[in-house]
Design a protein around this motif. Structure first.
Motif, short mmCIF file in Angstrom:
data_model
loop_
_atom_site.label_atom_id
_atom_site.label_comp_id
_atom_site.label_asym_id
_atom_site.label_seq_id
_atom_site.Cartn_x
_atom_site.Cartn_y
_atom_site.Cartn_z
N ARG A 1 0.73 -1.28 0.25
CA ARG A 1 -0.02 -0.16 -0.14
C ARG A 1 0.87 1.35 0.11
O ARG A 1 1.86 1.46 1.36
CB ARG A 1 -0.83 -0.42 0.93
N ILE A 2 0.97 1.92 -1.47
CA ILE A 2 2.30 3.09 -1.27
C ILE A 2 1.20 4.53 -1.43
O ILE A 2 0.24 4.37 -1.67
CB ILE A 2 3.14 2.82 -2.38
N PHE A 3 0.77 5.59 -0.72
CA PHE A 3 0.79 6.09 -0.16
C PHE A 3 1.98 7.79 -1.14
O PHE A 3 3.00 7.73 -0.80
CB PHE A 3 0.69 7.01 0.92
N ILE A 4 1.31 8.29 -1.96
CA ILE A 4 2.25 9.59 -2.62
C ILE A 4 1.68 11.02 -2.85
O ILE A 4 0.02 10.94 -3.13
CB ILE A 4 2.12 8.82 -3.91
N THR A 5 2.11 11.39 -2.68
CA THR A 5 2.04 13.05 -3.08
C THR A 5 2.90 13.40 -4.36
O THR A 5 3.56 12.74 -3.90
CB THR A 5 2.17 14.16 -1.44
N GLY A 6 2.09 14.51 -4.05
CA GLY A 6 2.70 15.28 -5.55
C GLY A 6 2.68 14.13 -6.68
O GLY A 6 3.09 14.58 -7.79
N ALA A 7 1.22 13.24 -6.82
CA ALA A 7 0.83 12.79 -8.17
C ALA A 7 0.64 13.62 -9.54
O ALA A 7 0.61 12.88 -10.10
CB ALA A 7 0.03 12.06 -7.85
N SER A 8 -0.09 14.57 -9.40
CA SER A 8 -0.45 15.46 -10.23
C SER A 8 1.11 16.18 -10.50
O SER A 8 0.27 17.36 -11.65
CB SER A 8 -1.44 16.06 -9.52
N GLY A 9 1.93 16.06 -10.24
CA GLY A 9 3.09 16.88 -11.01
C GLY A 9 4.40 16.51 -11.81
O GLY A 9 3.87 14.50 -12.21
N CYS A 10 4.97 16.61 -12.76
CA CYS A 10 4.92 16.38 -13.63
C CYS A 10 6.23 14.69 -12.96
O CYS A 10 6.26 13.36 -13.88
CB CYS A 10 6.88 16.90 -14.14
N ILE A 11 7.01 15.56 -12.61
CA ILE A 11 7.98 13.29 -11.26
C ILE A 11 6.67 12.92 -11.43
O ILE A 11 6.80 11.48 -12.03
CB ILE A 11 9.42 13.70 -10.48
N GLY A 12 5.30 12.99 -10.49
CA GLY A 12 5.05 11.97 -9.96
C GLY A 12 3.97 11.39 -11.19
O GLY A 12 3.47 10.10 -10.45
N HIS A 13 3.78 12.52 -12.02
CA HIS A 13 2.87 11.15 -13.25
C HIS A 13 3.87 9.91 -13.57
O HIS A 13 3.56 8.95 -14.00
CB HIS A 13 3.02 12.10 -14.40
N TYR A 14 4.68 10.13 -13.71
CA TYR A 14 5.57 9.25 -14.81
C TYR A 14 6.45 8.58 -13.07
O TYR A 14 6.34 6.90 -13.57
CB TYR A 14 6.82 9.93 -14.48
N ILE A 15 6.38 8.28 -12.02
CA ILE A 15 6.55 7.54 -10.39
C ILE A 15 5.17 6.53 -10.62
O ILE A 15 4.80 5.11 -10.27
CB ILE A 15 6.81 8.36 -9.44
N VAL A 16 3.84 6.85 -10.62
CA VAL A 16 2.79 7.08 -10.80
C VAL A 16 2.86 5.46 -11.67
O VAL A 16 1.44 3.81 -11.57
CB VAL A 16 1.12 7.36 -10.72
#
Length: 332
Positions: free
Chosen positions: A19-34
């Protein structure tokens, strides 16, 4: 600050779902991580975003993705959920606004979030800082804490507070260098948005010789490193990584870019610090103390920067030529 506990070089292994909690998913790096986690792992993702409309990836209906509308300013409302999280990836940051807001989000609320995780259950926190707070030996840069922008000073202070956390032994801090990235399904980083303009100025820049250095990283490569780190938690406590390809001098970068676009370099005029000072004075260029420090410091290079290649993975964008190519700038 040590980089000695790097994971062994092997590709990510399929593991049990986390279960992974991610902040900043709507940013550039966040999109790639998701995207990297959805394509290469079985994990369940909990994305904290202020505006779900900024998510460009096709996530609707994916049973492994939970979109949580909110922000770090109200992180307490997610306390119950955070106690069930196995890994937290903290990529969100406040870049501007009032000094109070920047420090509240980048310092206080990130620390609050980490403190809401269950130390017994949570196996790793990956926290995004910035390489701007480090010197060339990867130690905290005094000037960053004294005269840096609000964003840089807040990141400097957060880094200083990390050792006080109960979860400090399970913390991995990453320090991105110059970040490029973006495409039709992902927002462009600030610096990528101006990449095409750089090629337009090469007609002039190629004739200047400057003393300086830097690293760059594509967000895709950062995402692959983060995925690897998630699958390989530290066995030796707290760890840190500067994210970037091997350092380039400014002159090397200009030479590689000029060769890529087919503009020969016939001669070069040294741009010394003294000449830069003259230009600043003559043209009355307004510079904040941090900007002027950067002009004088020049070499923003770091020890042991890591990329996918560090961990035995194939990089997506290891050279400037690759960077131009993936941004649609073709050679001539």
């Amino acid at each position: 600050m040590s980089l000695s506990n790097q994971p062994s070089s092997s590709p990510p292994q399929q593991a049990a779902a986390k279960r992974i909690f991610i902040t900043g998913a709507s940013g550039c790096i966040g999109h790639y991580i998701v995207e990297a986690l959805l394509e290469g792992t079985p994990h369940e993702l909990f994305l904290l975003v202020r505006d779900p409309g900024r998510l460009k990836l096709p996530l609707q209906g994916n049973p492994r993705v939970h979109i949580l509308q909110g922000d770090l300013g109200q992180i307490d409302q997610f306390a119950e959920l955070l106690s069930t999280i196995d890994v937290a990836v903290l990529a969100a940051a406040c870049w501007g606004g009032s000094e109070q807001l920047v420090f509240d989000i980048n310092l206080n609320r990130n620390l609050d979030l980490i403190n809401l995780l269950d130390p017994q259950r949570c196996e790793q926190v990956i926290y995004f800082s910035t390489a701007s707070i480090l010197d060339r030996q990867n130690q905290p840069l005094k000037e960053a804490g004294e005269i840096g922008t609000d964003y840089i000073r807040s990141k400097y202070e957060c880094h200083r507070h990390l050792p006080k956390l109960v979860l400090y032994p399970k913390l991995t801090t990453v320090f991105p260098t110059l970040v490029f990235g973006g495409d039709k399904d992902k927002p462009y980083s600030f610096i990528s948005a101006g990449l095409a303009d750089v090629t337009k100025w090469l007609g002039l820049i190629r004739f200047l010789k400057a003393d300086g250095g830097f690293h760059f990283a594509h967000a895709q490569d950062i995402a692959w490193v983060i995925r690897y780190l998630i699958e390989h938690p530290s066995q030796n406590g707290y760890r840190e990584y500067v994210l970037g390809n091997p350092g380039l001098t400014v002159d090397q970068a200009v030479e590689e870019a000029s060769a890529y676009v087919g503009k020969p370099i016939l001669f070069r005029i040294p741009l010394s610090p003294k000449l830069a000072d003259v230009i600043i004075r003559v043209f009355r260029i307004q510079m904040a103390p941090w900007d002027y420090f950067c002009v004088r410091y020049r070499h923003f290079v770091y020890a042991n920067a890591v990329s996918p290649a560090t961990f035995g993975l194939q990089p997506y964008c290891p050279t400037l030529a690759d960077l131009f190519r993936v941004h649609g700038i073709m050679p001539r």
